[in-house]
Write an enzyme that holds these catalytic residues in place. Structure first.
Site, PDB file in Angstrom:
ATOM      1  N   CYS A 180       0.810  -1.217   0.000  1.00 59.15           N
ATOM      2  CA  CYS A 180       0.000   0.000   0.000  1.00 59.15           C
ATOM      3  C   CYS A 180       0.845   1.271   0.000  1.00 59.15           C
ATOM      4  O   CYS A 180       0.333   2.357  -0.262  1.00 59.15           O
ATOM      5  CB  CYS A 180      -0.925   0.016   1.216  1.00 59.15           C
ATOM      6  SG  CYS A 180      -0.062   0.045   2.810  1.00 59.15           S
ATOM      7  N   GLU A 227      -7.003  -6.112  -0.951  1.00 57.22           N
ATOM      8  CA  GLU A 227      -7.100  -5.146   0.158  1.00 57.22           C
ATOM      9  C   GLU A 227      -6.016  -4.111  -0.002  1.00 57.22           C
ATOM     10  O   GLU A 227      -4.880  -4.448  -0.358  1.00 57.22           O
ATOM     11  CB  GLU A 227      -6.968  -5.883   1.493  1.00 57.22           C
ATOM     12  CG  GLU A 227      -7.092  -5.007   2.729  1.00 57.22           C
ATOM     13  CD  GLU A 227      -5.732  -4.567   3.309  1.00 57.22           C
ATOM     14  OE1 GLU A 227      -5.729  -3.912   4.356  1.00 57.22           O
ATOM     15  OE2 GLU A 227      -4.689  -4.887   2.698  1.00 57.22           O
ATOM     16  N   ARG A 271      -9.430   1.648  11.442  1.00 56.40           N
ATOM     17  CA  ARG A 271      -8.549   1.227  10.344  1.00 56.40           C
ATOM     18  C   ARG A 271      -9.394   1.081   9.084  1.00 56.40           C
ATOM     19  O   ARG A 271     -10.006   0.044   8.844  1.00 56.40           O
ATOM     20  CB  ARG A 271      -7.856  -0.095  10.681  1.00 56.40           C
ATOM     21  CG  ARG A 271      -6.705  -0.444   9.744  1.00 56.40           C
ATOM     22  CD  ARG A 271      -6.040  -1.752  10.137  1.00 56.40           C
ATOM     23  NE  ARG A 271      -4.786  -1.965   9.426  1.00 56.40           N
ATOM     24  CZ  ARG A 271      -3.598  -1.539   9.818  1.00 56.40           C
ATOM     25  NH1 ARG A 271      -3.488  -0.866  10.953  1.00 56.40           N
ATOM     26  NH2 ARG A 271      -2.514  -1.779   9.113  1.00 56.40           N
ATOM     27  N   ARG A 273      -9.890   0.561   5.255  1.00 53.19           N
ATOM     28  CA  ARG A 273      -9.206  -0.063   4.128  1.00 53.19           C
ATOM     29  C   ARG A 273     -10.201  -0.313   2.996  1.00 53.19           C
ATOM     30  O   ARG A 273     -11.396  -0.507   3.221  1.00 53.19           O
ATOM     31  CB  ARG A 273      -8.552  -1.390   4.539  1.00 53.19           C
ATOM     32  CG  ARG A 273      -7.355  -1.215   5.480  1.00 53.19           C
ATOM     33  CD  ARG A 273      -6.218  -0.505   4.790  1.00 53.19           C
ATOM     34  NE  ARG A 273      -5.010  -0.397   5.578  1.00 53.19           N
ATOM     35  CZ  ARG A 273      -4.705   0.635   6.350  1.00 53.19           C
ATOM     36  NH1 ARG A 273      -5.558   1.661   6.459  1.00 53.19           N
ATOM     37  NH2 ARG A 273      -3.567   0.680   7.016  1.00 53.19           N
TER      38      ARG A 273
END
Length: 439
Positions: A180, A227, A271, A273
């Site tokens: 990421c 993801e 979090r 995502r």
């Protein structure tokens, strides 16, 4: 967190793998191979020796050598197996081959999956719990590979770019939390400040999505789950994600859907995502089973509250004077500028509905994003045990055989396991309802 990182059973198991690695040294065609490469080949074989699927870099000659090696080992133990008989998973399990492996391969499974950019196996735990069997894993960080091997009994193959895609086993689901950093807000900001390229122009990590694309093209799994950070959707004014969407949907023909999911619905950590799920319409009736990515757990889910995770008194994690002074100056500077940047401090008493900031891969440096008040003293960092629970890992089962610095780094790079598991169960239910499970 378990303190028994090297049990007798695990040492015996890795000894078995190492012995197999020595046998195939002359048959494995890997440029400049390392011991980790041999362990990857052998551990992948050991976990699926009863299958006819290919294993990267394992030749027919090497496979025969490993068969003889395994039979010889087992004959010494019980004298039961004949060298003419294939190894099957029930036999392996009955001979305690995987004792000492916290997340051993399942004895029965409903579908298969591969674990790309595997990290420490958050996807693997989630999809295994959903009824899956992992048939291939890849991760290039050597310390994450150590943790993966310790918990799953499998050494992931290294850089996915060096793996012949045709040698990857067929599978039902492709899982990938691809890097990421090229797309995250923090990663882009840092790269900009250093004059470095980001996104797809990052030649080291930004182009790894196309490795996923090629595997999807060649192996054509029924489903996949990707993801990444939520900034992927807006990176380069949306052009980056449009390349991904066009690749998956227009070029490969998958039906896809994506959604921002906050792990705080499952664990007390904020979090966010981007989850992206795709199905092959030639194998799955996507009109009958539309993609519905879960954003919250089911009614029976037991939520782990922050007071249930954080210990009241825990010596050994107090910030040093210099570190704390630097954090205070940094926060004061940003407050004066009208910014909200700075450390995140949780004070007592902790509330049941309290949620932390996002734990990052840099947490080991100063713990700034999540600090715990210590009345009469400087704040402290989270322990590794506390940190892993914010990602949904069980410290009584999962083992870190690496340093605390590496453990924090690996936790910060990982996924919220129960959030991934919710999507894994959705995918499993679609495969089951459409009668896609193996006979």
């Amino acid at each position: 967190m378990s303190t028994s990182t090297q049990s007798a059973e695990f040492l015996s198991y890795t000894g078995l793998l190492a012995g197999g690695g020595k046998l195939i040294e002359d048959t494995v065609d890997i440029p400049n191979p390392s011991d980790r490469d041999y362990l990857a080949v052998v551990s992948h074989y050991v976990q699926r020796a009863w299958e006819e699927q290919p294993i990267p870099f394992l030749t027919k000659e090497g496979r025969l050598s490993l068969q003889r090696h395994l039979y010889k080992i087992e004959d010494e133990h019980d004298g039961v197996l004949s060298a003419r008989e294939p190894v099957s998973l029930p036999e392996c399990a009955s001979r305690d081959l995987f004792d000492g492996i916290p997340y051993a391969p399942p004895k029965q499974w409903n579908f298969t999956f591969i674990d790309l950019f595997a990290g420490i196996g958050g996807f693997r735990i989630a999809f295994q719990r959903a009824g899956g069997k992992c048939v291939f894993s890849s991760e290039w960080d050597k310390y994450a590979q150590q943790t993966y091997l310790r918990n799953y009994g499998e050494m992931p193959f290294g850089d996915i770019r060096s793996i012949p895609k045709s040698s990857i086993p067929d599978h039902d689901v492709l899982c990938a939390g691809f890097p990421c950093q090229p797309f995250s807000l923090a990663g882009v900001s840092k790269k900009n400040s250093l004059g470095r390229k980001h996104g797809f122009e990052d030649e080291t990590q930004g182009t790894l999505f196309f490795e996923i694309k090629e595997i999807l093209r060649l192996k054509r799994p029924k489903a996949f789950m990707l993801e990444n950070v939520k900034n992927l959707l807006s990176h380069d004014k949306g052009r980056t994600f449009e390349v991904i969407r066009r690749s998956l949907q227009d070029e490969l023909g998958y039906v896809i859907s994506w959604k921002i999911v906050d792990g705080a619905a499952w664990v007390p950590q904020h979090r966010e995502r981007m989850y992206l799920i795709g199905f092959d319409p030639k194998q799955i009736n996507t009109e009958k089973y539309p993609i519905d990515i879960p954003t919250k757990p089911g009614k029976d889910y037991s939520y782990p509250t922050l007071p249930g995770i954080i210990m009241k008194n825990l010596p050994g994690y107090t910030l040093g004077e210099g570190t704390w002074a630097t954090l205070e100056r940094h926060k004061a500077h940003h407050e004066k500028a009208g910014n909200g940047f700075g450390y995140g401090l949780h004070t007592w008493p902790l509330r049941d509905d309290e949620v932390t900031r996002t734990i990052s891969a840099r947490y080991h440096k100063d713990g700034a994003e999540i600090l715990i008040e210590q009345p009469g003293d400087r704040p402290r960092r989270l322990s590794v045990s506390e940190a892993m629970q914010l990602q949904g890992y069980d410290p009584s089962v999962f083992i870190f055989p690496v340093s605390s610095t590496q453990a924090y780094h690996q936790i910060g790079n990982s996924v919220v396991v129960p959030a991934i598991e919710a999507s894994a169960r959705f995918i499993a239910s679609v495969l089951a309802n459409y009668n896609c499970f193996k006979s």
